[in-house]
Every structure is written in C-alpha cells, then in structure tokens.
Scaffold this motif. Sequence first.
Motif, PDB file in Angstrom:
ATOM      1  N   ARG A 434      47.666  45.942  40.149  1.00 35.15           N
ATOM      2  CA  ARG A 434      47.647  46.071  38.689  1.00 35.15           C
ATOM      3  C   ARG A 434      46.874  47.314  38.267  1.00 35.15           C
ATOM      4  O   ARG A 434      47.282  48.034  37.339  1.00 35.15           O
ATOM      5  CB  ARG A 434      47.024  44.815  38.086  1.00 35.15           C
ATOM      6  N   GLU A 456      50.559  45.373  27.854  1.00 33.10           N
ATOM      7  CA  GLU A 456      50.871  44.208  28.696  1.00 33.10           C
ATOM      8  C   GLU A 456      50.000  44.190  29.949  1.00 33.10           C
ATOM      9  O   GLU A 456      49.538  43.125  30.384  1.00 33.10           O
ATOM     10  CB  GLU A 456      52.357  44.262  29.084  1.00 33.10           C
ATOM     11  N   LEU A 457      49.732  45.343  30.514  1.00 35.46           N
ATOM     12  CA  LEU A 457      48.880  45.410  31.702  1.00 35.46           C
ATOM     13  C   LEU A 457      47.437  45.050  31.379  1.00 35.46           C
ATOM     14  O   LEU A 457      46.681  44.636  32.269  1.00 35.46           O
ATOM     15  CB  LEU A 457      48.945  46.822  32.309  1.00 35.46           C
ATOM     16  N   ASP A 461      45.993  37.240  30.221  1.00 35.68           N
ATOM     17  CA  ASP A 461      46.598  36.004  30.729  1.00 35.68           C
ATOM     18  C   ASP A 461      47.358  36.206  32.025  1.00 35.68           C
ATOM     19  O   ASP A 461      48.336  35.543  32.310  1.00 35.68           O
ATOM     20  CB  ASP A 461      47.537  35.415  29.660  1.00 35.68           C
ATOM     21  N   TRP A 462      46.925  37.194  32.826  1.00 37.36           N
ATOM     22  CA  TRP A 462      47.587  37.407  34.114  1.00 37.36           C
ATOM     23  C   TRP A 462      47.189  36.312  35.085  1.00 37.36           C
ATOM     24  O   TRP A 462      46.084  35.831  35.114  1.00 37.36           O
ATOM     25  CB  TRP A 462      47.176  38.772  34.674  1.00 37.36           C
TER      26      TRP A 462
END
Length: 462
Positions: A434, A456-457, A461-462
């Motif tokens: 990531r 998004e990265l 909430d990953w």
Amino acid sequence: MPSLGKECPVTEIARNERGRALADYIAEAAGRDYPAEVVHEARRALVDYLGVTVAAAFDETVKPVRYLADRWQASGRARIVLGGTTTPAIAALINATATHAMDFDDVHYLGAGHPGGPCWSTAFAVAQENGADDQLTLGAFITGFEVMARLGGGGVPGVGRKLQRKGFHPTSVVGRMGAAAVACALYHLDAGKITNALGNAATTAGGLVGSFGTHGKPFHAGKAAMDGILAADLAAAGHIGASHLFELENGWLDAFIQDKNVEVPPLDFEERFELLRNGYKLLASCRATHASAQAAHQLAGQFDLAEVETIEAQVHPGALVTAGKLSPRSPLEAKFSVSFCVAMALSGYRLVWTDFSDAVFADAHVAELNGKVRLQPVDGQSPASAHVIVHLRNGATLRADTNVILGHPENPVSDVGLSEKYLSLTVPVLGDARAQTLLDAAWTFGAKGTVHPIGELLAGDW
C-alpha cells in the motif's frame, strides 16, 4: 524589496494594487501552464507531505483534533488521513495538524514557514469534496504555495523571519492566505470574490512562537488550512472581506510588524516559482536545529563523552528565537532546542522521528552533554550554516562545520532520498504494498485524472 510603509502616497486607484495582483494570480490558476520542473517539485512536495502526514495521523498532538471531528459528525467527501470522510474544513484541520506534528515537513527557507501542510491538506480536502481532477488540484497547490511564499518570504530581513522575531509563527499567519488561495483556485472564484476571501483569511491570521514545544505548533498548520477554506467558503457565499489588507499601508503587516522595520518581497509571480526553492527535512526537529545537529553528527564517536569540557555551537541568531530552549521539559520541547539536538547528535542519535522519545529524552549522556552546550549567535552567519566546536578536558578541540544544511534548495535531497524518507515513515503504518502504491500515485500526480485513488489509499477501513 520595498520597505513597509515606504511606497507612494495611497490613493483610491493605487490603494488595492497588491490585493488585485494576488487575486488576479489566483484567478488564473486553472488556465496556467506550469513548467515541467515546477510540476516535478510539486510532486516532491506531495511525496514528503504524504509521508509525514501518514506517520503522524494518530500522533498525540492529532488525537484531540480527530476526537472533535468524531463529535462534530460533519458530513462530506473530504478524506481524513487513515479515517473516514467529513467536510473539507475539518479534514484539512486534522490532516495539516498531522503534517506538522513531527516537525518533519517541508520548509520554505526564505521564511514562509511550512507550506505543505496548509496547502496540500486544503488541496485534497476541497478537490475530494468537489470532484476536481488532479491537474487542477496540482495547479491549486502550486498557486497557494507561491502566494504563501511571497507573503512570508524575503529571507532574514523579510516578512517571515521578522514575524518570528515579533513572536508570530509564519506557517500560521501566511498559511491562511496560502490555503485560501488553494481553495479559491479549486472553487473557480473570480477576482472579486478572491479579494474577499483573502481579506477574510488575513483578518483571522495569528499563531504564537510561544506555542512551540506544545500541541499548539502543529495546530497552527491545521487551523491555517481550516481558516483558508472557511475564508473561501464565506467569499463564495457573498461574504465581504476587507480589500486593502495586503497593501503596505494600514494592512496586515502594519498590525503584525508595527515598527515597519521589514523588507517586503515583491509579488513577482511572473519572474520565478518559489516552489523551486522549497526545502525538505531529514531531521525531525525545528529547522533551526538542523545545521548544528548536522555538524555534530560529523563528530559523533570521535571522543569519549566523559572527556567533554564544553561544546560551542555557533549559530545564526534566529536559531535562538525558534529553538533556543536550553532545558527542554519533554521530547516535544527537545525538537526546539539546539543544545539538546546537538547533544543527541553527538551521542549518536540520528534525530529521526522515533528518536524524540521518552527513552532518548531520559538518556543521561544526552542530558549531561546538553548542559555543556553553549550557544553563540553570530550576526551575519547564514541560517543554513553552523559550527560546532567540542572542547575536551585535555585541552584538545574538535570542530565540524555545516556550510549548507542537507535539504536546503542549495543542497537538496534527491528524489531517491525523498522516497526513502517517505517509505521509512509509511511502510510501518501502511505495509509495503500500500505504501508503494501511494508513492507511485504521488510521483505521477497530475497525469492520471483524479485525486480519488490517493483518497482511497488513505482510507482508514483497509
């Protein structure tokens, strides 16, 4: 450079000349072509911004601000780094506070402070809310940086350094104007509304050097971003701000620098890009400590610490204004102590962000050496230089010099060096894959379409 109050008599025609120049420059952001080297430097600033912001997203200085965002529950599409989404002003407040939390972020060496936090945090927050593409977002950041650097620049006799000597933090003061410029560019406001936004930003400006060593200093960057967005939002809604506050008579500089003893940089936007003179830190402490610590690093391991009689650090006088704490009371205060940073460097610490910890602060060797450091301000010495002289009990002396700090635009950090700094900060938080994907997105920002992949990265909430 014109001196404050030394221009021709004010007339209604000339009254708002500087304000109009600022507004016109900001209004043209969307249609401006930026040279390749400027785009590349903006990406370098983005790499650095993402690294320090991700690493400090849950720093003790940031947690209270994140807590307030949870309480306020404001809706919006602006991403809180490693969190959810909220309204742009709140997201920018949190993210810019995180950017400056470790004092590891970029620095404008001519005095405007730390532009990355206020300008990039504003750019992403507003762009995510409005769905702006990354080319416009990149241009808005550059525009805000240029405005902030002009208003706070000028070097030692200029505005930012004078603000510091008067007790004000340039990042906080001119950061509001930089953030307002970013937001106005992304909102496509016309020159009239931009003038109102700048007036709104100027009237909220503040931030005290006395806060250094507390949570207040990083909050300066966050509040600058928040107030810049608020100023632009109000102007877009029809709020009228003072139009004359950027003139050299009866403006914001009159209020902050009342003795008028300052050289005001011209608004020479067409002549150069100040972004090309941005600087990046490899030490996680106040910029004013870097030259001395860098010199001290050269001497580490060359003598027995017990044999030290005294340590002389010859510094620019400004170092005592922002980093003159001789007896810091916490690891955070130690970042603003030339003497303590010299002691850490002589003891073998690298002064990366993990070194400013309770364990290092309690190191008896560092504490003992700190008590032996004598700061000697030298008029006329470059702020980017320092000389450290260690006097041993046997009469021998050891000396090391920093002519130009590593990270200064005259001694720049390479792209590889910036990437390495970024990865050292983000991999422990995001993991290898990531962190690398985010790095790739930063190095190509402005060429692929939208800001959403980075948002998004950075989701929590990953």
